[in-house]
Design a protein around this motif. Structure first.
Motif, short mmCIF file in Angstrom:
data_model
loop_
_atom_site.label_atom_id
_atom_site.label_comp_id
_atom_site.label_asym_id
_atom_site.label_seq_id
_atom_site.Cartn_x
_atom_site.Cartn_y
_atom_site.Cartn_z
N THR A 156 -4.62 -65.97 -63.03
CA THR A 156 -5.88 -65.75 -62.32
C THR A 156 -6.35 -67.07 -61.75
O THR A 156 -5.99 -68.14 -62.24
N GLN A 157 -7.18 -67.00 -60.71
CA GLN A 157 -7.69 -68.21 -60.12
C GLN A 157 -8.96 -68.69 -60.80
O GLN A 157 -9.27 -69.87 -60.77
N HIS A 158 -9.69 -67.77 -61.38
CA HIS A 158 -10.92 -68.13 -62.07
C HIS A 158 -10.96 -67.40 -63.40
O HIS A 158 -10.60 -66.24 -63.50
N VAL A 159 -11.39 -68.07 -64.41
CA VAL A 159 -11.48 -67.48 -65.73
C VAL A 159 -12.92 -67.58 -66.22
O VAL A 159 -13.53 -68.63 -66.14
N VAL A 160 -13.45 -66.48 -66.69
CA VAL A 160 -14.80 -66.49 -67.24
C VAL A 160 -14.81 -67.31 -68.52
O VAL A 160 -13.84 -67.33 -69.27
N ARG A 161 -15.92 -67.98 -68.77
CA ARG A 161 -16.04 -68.81 -69.97
C ARG A 161 -15.68 -68.01 -71.20
O ARG A 161 -16.20 -66.94 -71.46
N ARG A 162 -14.78 -68.56 -72.01
CA ARG A 162 -14.35 -67.90 -73.22
C ARG A 162 -15.31 -68.21 -74.36
O ARG A 162 -15.86 -69.31 -74.44
N VAL A 163 -15.49 -67.24 -75.25
CA VAL A 163 -16.38 -67.42 -76.39
C VAL A 163 -15.64 -67.02 -77.66
O VAL A 163 -14.68 -66.25 -77.62
N VAL A 164 -16.10 -67.57 -78.79
CA VAL A 164 -15.61 -67.16 -80.11
C VAL A 164 -16.85 -66.93 -80.97
O VAL A 164 -17.53 -67.88 -81.34
N PRO A 165 -17.17 -65.67 -81.28
CA PRO A 165 -18.36 -65.40 -82.09
C PRO A 165 -18.31 -66.11 -83.44
O PRO A 165 -17.24 -66.33 -84.01
N ALA A 303 -16.62 -50.69 -88.50
CA ALA A 303 -16.39 -50.85 -87.07
C ALA A 303 -17.45 -51.76 -86.49
O ALA A 303 -18.61 -51.75 -86.92
N THR A 304 -17.07 -52.57 -85.50
CA THR A 304 -18.01 -53.46 -84.83
C THR A 304 -17.82 -53.35 -83.33
O THR A 304 -16.70 -53.14 -82.85
N VAL A 305 -18.91 -53.46 -82.59
CA VAL A 305 -18.89 -53.34 -81.14
C VAL A 305 -19.24 -54.69 -80.54
O VAL A 305 -20.23 -55.32 -80.94
N ILE A 306 -18.45 -55.15 -79.57
CA ILE A 306 -18.69 -56.43 -78.91
C ILE A 306 -19.63 -56.21 -77.73
O ILE A 306 -19.32 -55.46 -76.81
N HIS A 307 -20.78 -56.84 -77.77
CA HIS A 307 -21.73 -56.84 -76.66
C HIS A 307 -21.81 -58.26 -76.10
O HIS A 307 -21.98 -59.21 -76.87
N GLY A 308 -21.72 -58.39 -74.79
CA GLY A 308 -21.91 -59.70 -74.18
C GLY A 308 -21.03 -60.77 -74.81
O GLY A 308 -19.80 -60.65 -74.88
N ASP A 309 -21.65 -61.83 -75.31
CA ASP A 309 -20.92 -62.93 -75.92
C ASP A 309 -20.56 -62.67 -77.38
O ASP A 309 -19.97 -63.52 -78.03
N GLY A 310 -20.92 -61.51 -77.91
CA GLY A 310 -20.50 -61.14 -79.25
C GLY A 310 -21.30 -61.76 -80.37
O GLY A 310 -20.78 -61.96 -81.47
N ALA A 311 -22.58 -62.05 -80.12
CA ALA A 311 -23.40 -62.71 -81.14
C ALA A 311 -23.53 -61.88 -82.41
O ALA A 311 -23.67 -62.42 -83.50
N ASP A 312 -23.48 -60.54 -82.27
CA ASP A 312 -23.66 -59.68 -83.45
C ASP A 312 -22.37 -59.04 -83.92
O ASP A 312 -22.37 -58.05 -84.64
N VAL A 313 -21.22 -59.61 -83.54
CA VAL A 313 -19.93 -59.06 -83.96
C VAL A 313 -19.70 -59.31 -85.44
O VAL A 313 -20.02 -60.38 -85.97
N HIS A 330 -13.49 -62.60 -74.27
CA HIS A 330 -13.06 -62.55 -75.67
C HIS A 330 -11.54 -62.49 -75.83
O HIS A 330 -11.06 -62.43 -76.97
N VAL A 331 -10.80 -62.51 -74.72
CA VAL A 331 -9.36 -62.31 -74.82
C VAL A 331 -8.68 -63.38 -75.66
O VAL A 331 -7.67 -63.13 -76.32
#
Length: 720
Positions: A156-165, A303-313, A330-331
């Motif tokens: 890809t040419q652009h990658v969205v900022r990666r996060v790790v909850p 079970a957990t659901v990832i929302h946005g940056d995953g603050a509540d994962v 989150h990849v």
């Protein structure tokens, strides 16, 4: 500094979009990057009108100019958008460009910031990134001279900022050395090389067109005997897939028609294969429903659901649910999590292998296979297999049946065993059978009619996590506050009249009286009463309901979409137009002739996939049994009204089971009203069986909804 939105607002905006591709599809003009640029350029223009532009606004001016160029180039290159939408976006960008030019004529020094060789300061870069984030965009340019891709293999040419909850980091620290599991290592080639020089992927795809009319369903074992949690009954066709997983089959293209329980089959197949932790990638509209189904069918698996940056994962969950729209963030950590299974729902979403979402899904599948040998991999889609078979290239690759160029080991061995080459007449039916036996499961409702009820209502909880959702929850709190104030006044008045101290605790009778007063005082048009709340919830659900209807139409054919309010119907029809889906519209203000023309178009024209119907105008007197799926975008006030709508499809002559998909806004009064409707439906059924029960009316449900709201507010206050 630029007058930006709050971090919370930006976070919620990312939840609803997260990238430019998602942002450009939003029908609202106040979302995405363009409104951010418009507000900023107006601030610079206002500054220039007062005198020389100050350094802070010069920075803002250059950041806007850079973003306008980038956005204009992106919009012009966007082949997925409609011509009308592209033209509208370009027109809005031209408007911003005009303001930039007029501003520069007031302060000509600004022209030096527009040249190709103009220096871009760190302050400009930082502000540009801030604006992108506020517009739901978080691109980080990545240059890899070797591969023109990212370090994790995603081109890809652009990658969205990666996060790790944070909770995922805690899990990683608790399990620093995840041991790869190769207990189910793949089989090796059997040594035959007869097909080594043949190009096989094209013939494999053609085998589904030229391989005869054989059923596209693998041989499945007898249904497994399984005690489903909570006394729920597992249908025989579901038990067959679970039995196959228990016997060691590990890849499934589960293409059952909607309404046949693919979610439950996937979760219980994972249980049978011990494929936890399990990654589930889904469209946003069904994310909440997956969490609910996991709680129903595998309650012992967190079970957990990832929302946005995953603050509540929950980093220690057994089932991780993520929607396509935020997968790019989150990849990275998902690939290292140690999953032993992966489910991709609505798998036709990844048919375009060049898209970012497809690349992320395929990358994650490879990472999971590298760590787990033979993980459980399920692709769920209701799309018939005989249509656009090339679209399944990415799905087969996700399942590990093929790679970029040829079949992988297990499929290749099966083709070798057939004894044919693509030059032989017998190759195509044999090849089709070999692919199907890799794990294609396709059942129609009519095939398993004995397994399922003739008519059922399936609830689909959805999250309203955008600005409209926050506004609705705020209005609900305000209504509860008003009811509390009225209740307290009634308690005080009663105490004053009796000359005694106010009673402690909650008085149920007074609660009902206060709720009744509120209902009687409600105008029916105010946005601040229970009627207004339901209407706002309906508008907020409109896009999600229309999106789900479009998915159903692609999977099963004709679908009937019911809504109470005209603006909800308008929003749905606009989305169908943008996506090029033919629809008919049945409304209360039509003449009899126009109304019949619309019904005939839906009934007879194969290109008209959806009937958009008014719940009150089309809920009676129509025959729409050409469809077997109904979407209820808004709740009725009575079960009778809901049933009348479903019965437009569930009629004498209908030869397929009927499923009504009822969208319910989670964490709002919508949920409670659905429960009240269902409770009244139970009373109605008992009354029809001869019991002496009052089945109630719409006024009862309205009253009970406000009783529930006030009681909940009183209980929360008591706990405090």
């Amino acid at each position: 500094m630029w007058n930006q939105e709050t971090p919370l607002a930006r976070r919620d905006q990312r939840r609803s979009g997260g990238n430019r591709s998602a942002a450009r599809k939003r029908p609202l003009d106040n979302e995405g990057i363009i409104p951010v640029l418009a507000r900023a350029v107006r601030e610079v223009e206002s500054s220039a009108q007062r005198g020389p532009v100050k350094p802070a606004n010069r920075t803002k001016y250059q950041a806007v100019a850079l973003l306008v160029r980038e956005e204009r180039a992106r919009v012009k290159a966007d082949e997925d958008s409609t011509t009308a939408h592209r033209d509208e976006q370009l027109k809005r960008l031209d408007g911003i460009g005009t303001i930039l030019a007029k501003t520069a004529t007031r302060d000509p020094s600004l022209f030096t910031l527009l040249g190709d060789g103009a220096s871009v300061s760190d302050a400009t870069k930082a502000l540009k990134a801030e604006m992108e984030e506020a517009g739901g965009i978080e691109p980080v340019p990545v240059e890899n001279p070797a591969e023109n891709g990212t370090s994790d293999g995603v081109t890809t040419q652009h990658v969205v900022r990666r996060v790790v909850p944070a909770s995922v980091r805690a899990r990683q620290l608790a399990n620093p050395f995840l041991t790869p599991d190769f207990s189910h290592a793949p089989v090796r080639p059997n040594g035959l090389h007869r097909l080594a020089t043949w190009e096989l992927l094209g013939p494999l795809f053609r085998s589904f067109e030229e391989g005869g009319g054989a059923a596209s369903c693998m041989d499945l074992p007898e249904p497994i005997s399984l005690a489903a949690p909570g006394g729920r009954e597992l249908m025989p066709h579901q038990g067959r897939v679970i039995a196959a997983a228990a016997k060691g089959h590990r890849t499934f293209l589960l293409a059952d028609e909607p309404g046949l329980g693919k979610t439950a089959q996937s979760l219980l197949a994972a249980e049978a294969a011990d494929a936890f932790p399990l990654l589930v990638v889904v469209p946003n509209v069904v994310k909440t429903n997956w969490a609910r189904e996991a709680e129903l069918w595998t309650p012992h698996r967190p079970a957990t659901v990832i929302h946005g940056d995953g603050a509540d994962v929950d980093g220690f969950a057994d089932i991780v649910i993520v929607n396509y729209e935020v997968l790019d963030r989150h990849v990275g950590w998902l690939g290292e999590f140690g999953f032993r299974g992966m489910v991709v729902d609505e798998a036709h979403f990844i048919k375009n292998k060049t898209s970012q979402r497809s690349q992320h899904v395929l990358h994650l599948a490879e990472r999971i296979r590298a760590r787990s040998g033979r993980p459980l991999m399920l692709a769920l889609t209701g799309t018939p297999l005989i249509n656009d078979i090339e679209d399944f290239r990415a799905i087969w690759q996700f399942l590990g049946w093929i790679d970029d160029k040829r079949p992988t080991v297990e499929l290749m061995n099966a083709l070798e065993d057939n004894g044919y080459t693509p030059a032989d007449r017998g190759f195509y039916p044999a090849a089709r059978h070999s692919v199907v036996e890799q794990g294609i499961v396709r059942r129609r409702k009519v095939d398993v009619a004995a397994d399922i009820p003739a008519r059922r209502v399936a609830d689909l909880p959805v999250e309203l996590d955008d600005e409209a959702g926050r506004s609705i929850r705020a209005a609900e709190k305000e209504l509860a506050r008003r009811l509390l104030k009225r209740y307290d006044a009634a308690v005080a008045a009663r105490a004053e009249h009796s000359g005694t101290a106010p009673t402690q605790g909650i008085d149920p009778e007074l609660v009902r009286r206060v709720a009744g007063w509120e209902r009687e005082d409600s105008s029916g048009t105010s946005e601040e009463n229970v009627f207004g709340l339901l209407r706002r919830i309906g508008r907020a659900k409109a896009g999600l309901a229309a999106d789900y209807t479009a998915q159903l139409a692609r999977s099963v054919g004709k679908v009937v979409f019911f809504a109470k309010h005209i603006d909800v119907m308008d929003a749905a029809e606009e989305m169908f137009r943008e996506r090029g889906i033919g629809y008919a519209s049945v409304r209360g203000d039509q003449t009899s002739k126009v109304r019949q023309q619309q019904i005939d178009a839906f009934t007879n024209d194969p290109e008209v996939k959806i009937a958009v119907c008014s719940l009150t105008a089309a809920g009676v007197g129509l025959n729409l049994q050409v469809a077997s799926d109904v979407v209820l975008a808004e709740l009725s006030w009575t079960d009778a009204e809901q049933t009348q709508a479903i019965d437009r499809v569930h009629r004498i002559g209908q030869d397929q089971p009927v499923t009504a998909w009822r969208l319910i806004a989670a964490q709002t009064i919508d949920t409670r009203i659905a429960e009240l409707i269902d409770a009244k439906a139970g009373l109605a059924a008992r009354a029809l069986d001869g019991a002496d029960e009052d089945t109630g009316s719409s006024a009862d449900i309205q009253l009970e909804a406000m009783v529930s709201l006030l009681t909940g507010a009183l209980e929360r206050r008591t706990r405090r």
